[in-house]
Scaffold this motif. Sequence first.
Motif, PDB file in Angstrom:
ATOM      1  N   VAL A 421      41.278  56.235  34.098  1.00 29.82           N
ATOM      2  CA  VAL A 421      39.974  56.224  33.446  1.00 29.82           C
ATOM      3  C   VAL A 421      39.382  57.627  33.577  1.00 29.82           C
ATOM      4  O   VAL A 421      39.293  58.161  34.691  1.00 29.82           O
ATOM      5  N   ILE A 422      38.974  58.203  32.468  1.00 26.55           N
ATOM      6  CA  ILE A 422      38.497  59.584  32.443  1.00 26.55           C
ATOM      7  C   ILE A 422      36.996  59.606  32.187  1.00 26.55           C
ATOM      8  O   ILE A 422      36.521  59.135  31.145  1.00 26.55           O
ATOM      9  N   ALA A 423      36.242  60.136  33.162  1.00 23.60           N
ATOM     10  CA  ALA A 423      34.803  60.361  32.984  1.00 23.60           C
ATOM     11  C   ALA A 423      34.652  61.707  32.276  1.00 23.60           C
ATOM     12  O   ALA A 423      34.941  62.750  32.861  1.00 23.60           O
ATOM     13  N   TYR A 424      34.205  61.661  31.032  1.00 32.30           N
ATOM     14  CA  TYR A 424      34.260  62.841  30.172  1.00 32.30           C
ATOM     15  C   TYR A 424      32.874  63.457  29.981  1.00 32.30           C
ATOM     16  O   TYR A 424      32.012  62.906  29.293  1.00 32.30           O
ATOM     17  N   LEU A 425      32.674  64.602  30.616  1.00 33.86           N
ATOM     18  CA  LEU A 425      31.472  65.396  30.357  1.00 33.86           C
ATOM     19  C   LEU A 425      31.923  66.826  30.020  1.00 33.86           C
ATOM     20  O   LEU A 425      31.499  67.795  30.633  1.00 33.86           O
ATOM     21  N   GLY A 426      32.806  66.922  29.041  1.00 37.96           N
ATOM     22  CA  GLY A 426      33.273  68.225  28.594  1.00 37.96           C
ATOM     23  C   GLY A 426      32.443  68.744  27.452  1.00 37.96           C
ATOM     24  O   GLY A 426      32.976  69.311  26.488  1.00 37.96           O
ATOM     25  N   MET A 427      31.130  68.577  27.551  1.00 40.25           N
ATOM     26  CA  MET A 427      30.246  68.864  26.432  1.00 40.25           C
ATOM     27  C   MET A 427      28.834  69.082  26.958  1.00 40.25           C
ATOM     28  O   MET A 427      28.525  68.814  28.123  1.00 40.25           O
ATOM     29  N   ASP A 428      27.968  69.563  26.083  1.00 41.58           N
ATOM     30  CA  ASP A 428      26.541  69.679  26.376  1.00 41.58           C
ATOM     31  C   ASP A 428      25.838  68.462  25.792  1.00 41.58           C
ATOM     32  O   ASP A 428      25.762  68.301  24.578  1.00 41.58           O
ATOM     33  N   ALA A 429      25.347  67.579  26.668  1.00 36.82           N
ATOM     34  CA  ALA A 429      24.637  66.388  26.210  1.00 36.82           C
ATOM     35  C   ALA A 429      23.155  66.711  26.031  1.00 36.82           C
ATOM     36  O   ALA A 429      22.621  67.615  26.677  1.00 36.82           O
ATOM     37  N   PRO A 430      22.455  65.993  25.167  1.00 39.10           N
ATOM     38  CA  PRO A 430      21.006  66.208  25.015  1.00 39.10           C
ATOM     39  C   PRO A 430      20.288  65.975  26.342  1.00 39.10           C
ATOM     40  O   PRO A 430      20.645  65.080  27.109  1.00 39.10           O
ATOM     41  N   ASP A 431      19.262  66.777  26.611  1.00 36.57           N
ATOM     42  CA  ASP A 431      18.519  66.640  27.855  1.00 36.57           C
ATOM     43  C   ASP A 431      17.386  65.631  27.770  1.00 36.57           C
ATOM     44  O   ASP A 431      16.954  65.080  28.783  1.00 36.57           O
ATOM     45  N   THR A 432      16.874  65.398  26.569  1.00 37.95           N
ATOM     46  CA  THR A 432      15.705  64.532  26.398  1.00 37.95           C
ATOM     47  C   THR A 432      15.906  63.605  25.207  1.00 37.95           C
ATOM     48  O   THR A 432      16.785  63.839  24.368  1.00 37.95           O
ATOM     49  N   LEU A 433      15.075  62.583  25.104  1.00 39.22           N
ATOM     50  CA  LEU A 433      15.146  61.684  23.952  1.00 39.22           C
ATOM     51  C   LEU A 433      14.840  62.407  22.639  1.00 39.22           C
ATOM     52  O   LEU A 433      15.509  62.138  21.628  1.00 39.22           O
ATOM     53  N   PRO A 434      13.845  63.313  22.596  1.00 39.46           N
ATOM     54  CA  PRO A 434      13.678  64.068  21.350  1.00 39.46           C
ATOM     55  C   PRO A 434      14.929  64.865  20.961  1.00 39.46           C
ATOM     56  O   PRO A 434      15.284  64.919  19.782  1.00 39.46           O
ATOM     57  N   ASP A 435      15.592  65.458  21.956  1.00 38.98           N
ATOM     58  CA  ASP A 435      16.855  66.154  21.667  1.00 38.98           C
ATOM     59  C   ASP A 435      17.886  65.175  21.123  1.00 38.98           C
ATOM     60  O   ASP A 435      18.689  65.512  20.247  1.00 38.98           O
ATOM     61  N   ALA A 436      17.866  63.958  21.667  1.00 34.65           N
ATOM     62  CA  ALA A 436      18.850  62.944  21.268  1.00 34.65           C
ATOM     63  C   ALA A 436      18.639  62.439  19.853  1.00 34.65           C
ATOM     64  O   ALA A 436      19.476  61.698  19.323  1.00 34.65           O
TER      65      ALA A 436
END
Length: 602
Positions: A421-436
Amino acid sequence: MAAPITFDSLVGYAIANPLAICESVLVANPVEVEALGAVFRAAGASTAESAMCALEAAQLADAAGMIDDKTPVQLMAEVTATKDTLDVNSAQLDLIGGLLSEVGSQIHLVQAKLNSLLDMMYAEIATAASMYECAVPYDPANDAALHEQCAQAALASINTTATSVNAVVDGYDAFLTDHLATLQEDYGYVPPAALNDGAALGNDPAYVSLTTGMPGASAPPGQVQQWWNERSAAEKVWLIDNEGAALSMMHGLPALVLNLVNRRELTDDASSIDAQVAMVETQKASLMQILGVSVASDVFDHPDIRASNPGAADELAGVLPVLAALKVKQANIHGVEDGAKAVAMADGTAIKTYLLDYDDLGSADDGEAVIAIGNPDEAADIAVIVPGTTSSARTMSDYVGSGGNLYAEMNDVDPDSKKSVIAYLGMDAPDTLPDASLPIYANEAAPELAADIAGYTESNLVATGADPHVTVIGHSYGSLVVGAALESGDLIADDVIFVGSPGVGVKNVDELNMDGSHVYVGLLPDDAISNANDFFDMKAGSTLGVPDGAWFGHNPARESFGGTVFDTDTDGDHGDYFDYGTTQLDNMAAVATGQYDEVTLD
């Protein structure tokens, strides 16, 4: 008086330079050689039990790698390369380790002898120099003769030392030649030259040429695998030791290699960042003491304090943002360290983790990391979890914890198959709901996700000879990332699961470029994110998402989307999808192991 009598002024007249004779032996690192021997022995003991290097051996290698601020030989890489390329069993690994430990012990002894001879030489030169410089009474008429007499005495000491150290080095060379011959002829193992005599390999043309034609980050996984498999064991070790950053960017390398180079970088970064933070903290404390405050903000809240020492106040104003940035980086690094620890199962077993990708900052200071629970190269079933908004390396252990729960559930469903099972955070995720609310993060992350999964699949195929069963799970905003990768046609997976989704960027499964019957969806009843998607979906003319009014396309849990919706618990919110023992995780595990008949439908 004539020129001072020193080693440097006389060595040019000697029969040989004793320092040059023994230089390569003196710079050798005996502790590193002994550590490599210890790792081989640990690997041998572990192989007898599980055919894999023990986690303890990896930790020992990392500890030995922190010696004397130099770039060390990659100890575990050496063991891994030997195991992977030579036909050696556990007993032979232990014997290789024993021979290497003997070499390390011999280096200790030889270095002690050489240092003793050199110390004696320097003492004799100092005595000769003192006899000349401190002669009483000083006689100008005899100065030249006295200088010559003392200089000749010092030169004689240099010549005697050169002869002695040459004999010691010759004896060591004979010992080393014998041991290296045994290692090579009996086991086919050739240690790196850096262990042979301390000479650096970094500029060796035979190895530097390996960088010519090295695949880049965008090279197809098959090309990367072919290039890597054409390298010899020694070449692989050199590449890991000297080109780790370039290797970590490639897609298709074995998980063990990626783990080695990324853990090495993580270990170095952790040591470095802690030292930097401590140094700047000390600087901050000193400035605050000068300014007479216990809270830094007082300097800027009270003009009189600032006016008392403007220079110190300005310096403190410059130090504070530097310290804040360092602490963000420190939190990212230690977050990855925590996440990369072995994952404990309920039965007491510990599942190894593999650090497949690592960046202490990433593109937006949140850091990046990809951690596999279980070796993906050996797994019949691979599940990749892509998390959502606010994800950062600082809380990597949370995502690995979710992955550990899924691993345990997959084990419950199918205990006999190998899994990862691979926990994948090879990216920049949004920091806030407005960003999302913006699709840009997903569009930027999707190509790398697809390329990484293609690399894991190719490496597994080469290692096992069969295609693994790959399931990609997108949670929250992560489902939009997975949807974007599928819509582009780049992501290849057997099954896809969307949970807690705000939409996946398309109207229905037909736009995802895969068999719609293998698109699964889960929605907990109190999930505000997915329920908000329904709200926007009903608002015709909304400016969010796709033109038909949805947030990021229709809610995939709706019947009109066309996915297979599975059962979840009757209560639970956006953060409860990966809780162990829940209906939703049971169903995700059934999908991830290909046990489709075990999936209960909504």
